[in-house]
Scaffold this motif. Structure first.
Motif, PDB file in Angstrom:
ATOM      1  N   ALA A  64      -1.809  72.928  -0.636  1.00  0.00           N
ATOM      2  CA  ALA A  64      -0.522  72.945   0.084  1.00  0.00           C
ATOM      3  C   ALA A  64      -0.210  71.591   0.713  1.00  0.00           C
ATOM      4  O   ALA A  64       0.957  71.211   0.872  1.00  0.00           O
ATOM      5  N   ALA A  65      -1.237  70.807   1.031  1.00  0.00           N
ATOM      6  CA  ALA A  65      -1.042  69.496   1.671  1.00  0.00           C
ATOM      7  C   ALA A  65      -0.282  68.523   0.761  1.00  0.00           C
ATOM      8  O   ALA A  65       0.367  67.603   1.233  1.00  0.00           O
ATOM      9  N   TYR A  66      -0.390  68.753  -0.559  1.00  0.00           N
ATOM     10  CA  TYR A  66       0.233  67.824  -1.504  1.00  0.00           C
ATOM     11  C   TYR A  66       1.559  68.359  -2.057  1.00  0.00           C
ATOM     12  O   TYR A  66       2.132  67.777  -2.982  1.00  0.00           O
ATOM     13  N   ALA A  67       2.032  69.458  -1.477  1.00  0.00           N
ATOM     14  CA  ALA A  67       3.217  70.144  -2.014  1.00  0.00           C
ATOM     15  C   ALA A  67       4.439  69.236  -2.136  1.00  0.00           C
ATOM     16  O   ALA A  67       5.171  69.318  -3.100  1.00  0.00           O
ATOM     17  N   HIS A  68       4.669  68.370  -1.170  1.00  0.00           N
ATOM     18  CA  HIS A  68       5.896  67.556  -1.202  1.00  0.00           C
ATOM     19  C   HIS A  68       5.599  66.070  -1.375  1.00  0.00           C
ATOM     20  O   HIS A  68       6.414  65.223  -1.028  1.00  0.00           O
ATOM     21  N   ALA A  69       4.416  65.790  -1.921  1.00  0.00           N
ATOM     22  CA  ALA A  69       4.004  64.403  -2.190  1.00  0.00           C
ATOM     23  C   ALA A  69       4.144  63.502  -0.959  1.00  0.00           C
ATOM     24  O   ALA A  69       4.609  62.376  -1.052  1.00  0.00           O
ATOM     25  N   LEU A  70       3.771  64.033   0.208  1.00  0.00           N
ATOM     26  CA  LEU A  70       3.793  63.206   1.416  1.00  0.00           C
ATOM     27  C   LEU A  70       2.746  62.113   1.247  1.00  0.00           C
ATOM     28  O   LEU A  70       1.570  62.395   1.032  1.00  0.00           O
ATOM     29  N   ALA A  71       3.195  60.871   1.337  1.00  0.00           N
ATOM     30  CA  ALA A  71       2.308  59.739   1.064  1.00  0.00           C
ATOM     31  C   ALA A  71       1.082  59.728   1.980  1.00  0.00           C
ATOM     32  O   ALA A  71      -0.007  59.336   1.574  1.00  0.00           O
ATOM     33  N   GLU A  72       1.268  60.184   3.213  1.00  0.00           N
ATOM     34  CA  GLU A  72       0.160  60.178   4.186  1.00  0.00           C
ATOM     35  C   GLU A  72      -0.980  61.097   3.735  1.00  0.00           C
ATOM     36  O   GLU A  72      -2.133  60.894   4.110  1.00  0.00           O
ATOM     37  N   ASN A  73      -0.636  62.141   2.966  1.00  0.00           N
ATOM     38  CA  ASN A  73      -1.661  63.062   2.465  1.00  0.00           C
ATOM     39  C   ASN A  73      -2.183  62.647   1.094  1.00  0.00           C
ATOM     40  O   ASN A  73      -3.368  62.801   0.793  1.00  0.00           O
ATOM     41  N   VAL A  74      -1.280  62.148   0.257  1.00  0.00           N
ATOM     42  CA  VAL A  74      -1.651  61.809  -1.121  1.00  0.00           C
ATOM     43  C   VAL A  74      -2.532  60.558  -1.189  1.00  0.00           C
ATOM     44  O   VAL A  74      -3.502  60.513  -1.946  1.00  0.00           O
ATOM     45  N   ALA A  75      -2.214  59.544  -0.368  1.00  0.00           N
ATOM     46  CA  ALA A  75      -2.976  58.283  -0.442  1.00  0.00           C
ATOM     47  C   ALA A  75      -4.484  58.482  -0.208  1.00  0.00           C
ATOM     48  O   ALA A  75      -5.291  57.971  -0.988  1.00  0.00           O
ATOM     49  N   PRO A  76      -4.893  59.243   0.820  1.00  0.00           N
ATOM     50  CA  PRO A  76      -6.336  59.458   1.001  1.00  0.00           C
ATOM     51  C   PRO A  76      -6.975  60.198  -0.180  1.00  0.00           C
ATOM     52  O   PRO A  76      -8.139  59.965  -0.509  1.00  0.00           O
ATOM     53  N   LEU A  77      -6.203  61.096  -0.817  1.00  0.00           N
ATOM     54  CA  LEU A  77      -6.693  61.799  -2.005  1.00  0.00           C
ATOM     55  C   LEU A  77      -6.993  60.791  -3.114  1.00  0.00           C
ATOM     56  O   LEU A  77      -8.061  60.815  -3.727  1.00  0.00           O
ATOM     57  N   VAL A  78      -6.044  59.879  -3.353  1.00  0.00           N
ATOM     58  CA  VAL A  78      -6.212  58.864  -4.397  1.00  0.00           C
ATOM     59  C   VAL A  78      -7.414  57.980  -4.078  1.00  0.00           C
ATOM     60  O   VAL A  78      -8.257  57.707  -4.940  1.00  0.00           O
ATOM     61  N   VAL A  79      -7.500  57.549  -2.824  1.00  0.00           N
ATOM     62  CA  VAL A  79      -8.599  56.660  -2.408  1.00  0.00           C
ATOM     63  C   VAL A  79      -9.955  57.352  -2.603  1.00  0.00           C
ATOM     64  O   VAL A  79     -10.919  56.736  -3.063  1.00  0.00           O
ATOM     65  N   ALA A  80     -10.016  58.645  -2.303  1.00  0.00           N
ATOM     66  CA  ALA A  80     -11.272  59.397  -2.484  1.00  0.00           C
ATOM     67  C   ALA A  80     -11.677  59.416  -3.961  1.00  0.00           C
ATOM     68  O   ALA A  80     -12.864  59.354  -4.293  1.00  0.00           O
ATOM     69  N   LEU A  81     -10.671  59.487  -4.856  1.00  0.00           N
ATOM     70  CA  LEU A  81     -10.963  59.534  -6.295  1.00  0.00           C
ATOM     71  C   LEU A  81     -11.264  58.155  -6.874  1.00  0.00           C
ATOM     72  O   LEU A  81     -11.918  58.040  -7.908  1.00  0.00           O
ATOM     73  N   MET A  82     -10.780  57.098  -6.205  1.00  0.00           N
ATOM     74  CA  MET A  82     -10.866  55.748  -6.759  1.00  0.00           C
ATOM     75  C   MET A  82     -12.280  55.193  -6.907  1.00  0.00           C
ATOM     76  O   MET A  82     -12.487  54.165  -7.543  1.00  0.00           O
ATOM     77  N   ALA A  83     -13.277  55.889  -6.326  1.00  0.00           N
ATOM     78  CA  ALA A  83     -14.673  55.460  -6.500  1.00  0.00           C
ATOM     79  C   ALA A  83     -15.027  55.425  -7.990  1.00  0.00           C
ATOM     80  O   ALA A  83     -15.825  54.604  -8.436  1.00  0.00           O
ATOM     81  N   ASP A  84     -14.376  56.331  -8.774  1.00  0.00           N
ATOM     82  CA  ASP A  84     -14.689  56.441 -10.202  1.00  0.00           C
ATOM     83  C   ASP A  84     -13.729  55.676 -11.101  1.00  0.00           C
ATOM     84  O   ASP A  84     -13.833  55.753 -12.325  1.00  0.00           O
ATOM     85  N   TYR A  85     -12.746  54.989 -10.500  1.00  0.00           N
ATOM     86  CA  TYR A  85     -11.724  54.318 -11.327  1.00  0.00           C
ATOM     87  C   TYR A  85     -11.600  52.843 -11.001  1.00  0.00           C
ATOM     88  O   TYR A  85     -11.945  52.401  -9.908  1.00  0.00           O
ATOM     89  N   ASP A  86     -11.097  52.105 -11.993  1.00  0.00           N
ATOM     90  CA  ASP A  86     -10.922  50.656 -11.820  1.00  0.00           C
ATOM     91  C   ASP A  86      -9.501  50.306 -11.410  1.00  0.00           C
ATOM     92  O   ASP A  86      -9.242  49.224 -10.887  1.00  0.00           O
ATOM     93  N   ALA A  87      -8.556  51.201 -11.712  1.00  0.00           N
ATOM     94  CA  ALA A  87      -7.151  50.896 -11.421  1.00  0.00           C
ATOM     95  C   ALA A  87      -6.387  52.150 -11.063  1.00  0.00           C
ATOM     96  O   ALA A  87      -6.686  53.245 -11.559  1.00  0.00           O
ATOM     97  N   PHE A  88      -5.403  51.981 -10.184  1.00  0.00           N
ATOM     98  CA  PHE A  88      -4.465  53.059  -9.851  1.00  0.00           C
ATOM     99  C   PHE A  88      -3.076  52.588 -10.235  1.00  0.00           C
ATOM    100  O   PHE A  88      -2.650  51.502  -9.838  1.00  0.00           O
ATOM    101  N   VAL A  89      -2.398  53.382 -11.044  1.00  0.00           N
ATOM    102  CA  VAL A  89      -1.068  53.004 -11.531  1.00  0.00           C
ATOM    103  C   VAL A  89      -0.061  54.077 -11.126  1.00  0.00           C
ATOM    104  O   VAL A  89      -0.298  55.275 -11.310  1.00  0.00           O
TER     105      VAL A  89
END
Length: 311
Positions: A64-89
């Protein structure tokens, strides 16, 4: 070693937006593409993302936190996943431009914004000076954060892929912002950024009723989306989601008809990649004529109705 790229999938809860397809094309030039679908009840969107050609895997964050793509909620999600990735597009849309800088800040890297081409593993071209010059830039950070100008890349095929969907979890609700509501203009017309034909009006159209009476019949005949210059939007002729330009929407339709638009540099920055530009303006020295393929020096109040009657 294969570069792994996480692509933010922009969607409205049901449909994947076109801008995502261009971002996938750009990301595929960097490495293996994993599409991130975040939202609430997004199984359908994840299934659609899995069909996109060039997507190797779909990461689905259903919360539910990501329902409206609020950047404040989505950015930490992306950062948590970025340990396994080289780039975010992310696509350089309103939402993409809201999320990506926060991701870059949290990762403590520089963002490469609004890229036009991928020249190497960490080398890109991007517009500067309102698109009047193209800079070639190279990122030096370990991780890349990139936003993609949708009009600069072909759209990936929305079908033909068969990626696996994997559920992922993030930190969830950050408690920094809350979704209050959105007023979305409903229109039968094509959406500006994906329309093949656009008819745009400028300040010369005097007021809102005149704008509607002049531009709408022409757009109806052509099956076109309606755009406007910043001056027309600022004067209140049309709502601001019609605005084309550096501070509005960047468009590149097959045909762009500019009616009563003088062609300020900020406006040209948003539409000069259109395949065919047709300008109608009574001032023969208007800068719009320098980029127009077809220019008509005439009073728009006689020329446009005449054009409509001939169509």
């Amino acid at each position: 070693m294969m570069t792994k790229v996480l692509v933010w999938v922009e969607h409205d809860g049901a449909v994947v937006k076109d801008a995502t397809l261009s971002a996938v094309t750009a990301a595929a030039q960097l490495g293996e593409v994993v599409a991130l679908v975040a939202g609430s009840g997004v199984d359908g969107v994840a299934a659609a993302a899995a069909q996109i050609e060039g997507v190797a895997k779909v990461a689905k964050a259903d919360d539910a936190a990501y329902a409206h793509a609020l950047a404040e909620n989505v950015a930490p999600l992306v950062v948590a996943l970025m340990a396994d990735y080289d780039a975010f597009v992310a696509p350089a849309t309103t939402t993409g431009k809201n999320i990506a800088p926060r991701v870059a800040a949290l990762l403590d890297v520089m963002q490469v914004s609004d890229i036009l081409s991928v020249e190497g593993p960490k080398t890109f071209t991007r517009p500067i000076y309102a698109g009047n010059a193209i800079a070639t830039v190279e990122a030096t950070d370990a991780k890349l954060v990139v936003t993609v100008r949708g009009t600069a890349f072909a759209k990936a095929n929305a079908t033909g892929g068969s990626a696996a969907v994997e559920a992922v979890a993030g930190p969830g609700e950050a408690g920094l912002s809350t979704y209050v509501g959105s007023e979305i203009a409903k229109s039968e017309r094509p959406e500006l950024t994906s329309a093949k034909i656009i008819v745009s009006g400028g300040r010369a159209l005097k007021d809102a009723p005149t704008f509607a009476a002049t531009i709408t019949p022409l757009a109806d005949k052509l099956g076109a989306a309606i755009g406007a210059s910043r001056a027309a939007v600022d004067a209140g002729y049309v709502p601001n989601d019609y605005q084309v330009g550096q501070t509005g929407k960047i468009v590149a339709p097959e045909v762009y008809v500019a009616v009563g638009i003088s062609g300020a540099i900020q406006h040209l920055a948003g539409m000069k990649d259109s395949k065919t530009i047709i300008a109608i303006n009574k001032d023969e020295d208007a800068p719009i004529f320098q980029v127009a393929d077809i220019g008509l020096v005439a009073d728009l109040f006689t020329a446009v109705p005449e054009l409509v009657s001939k169509l």
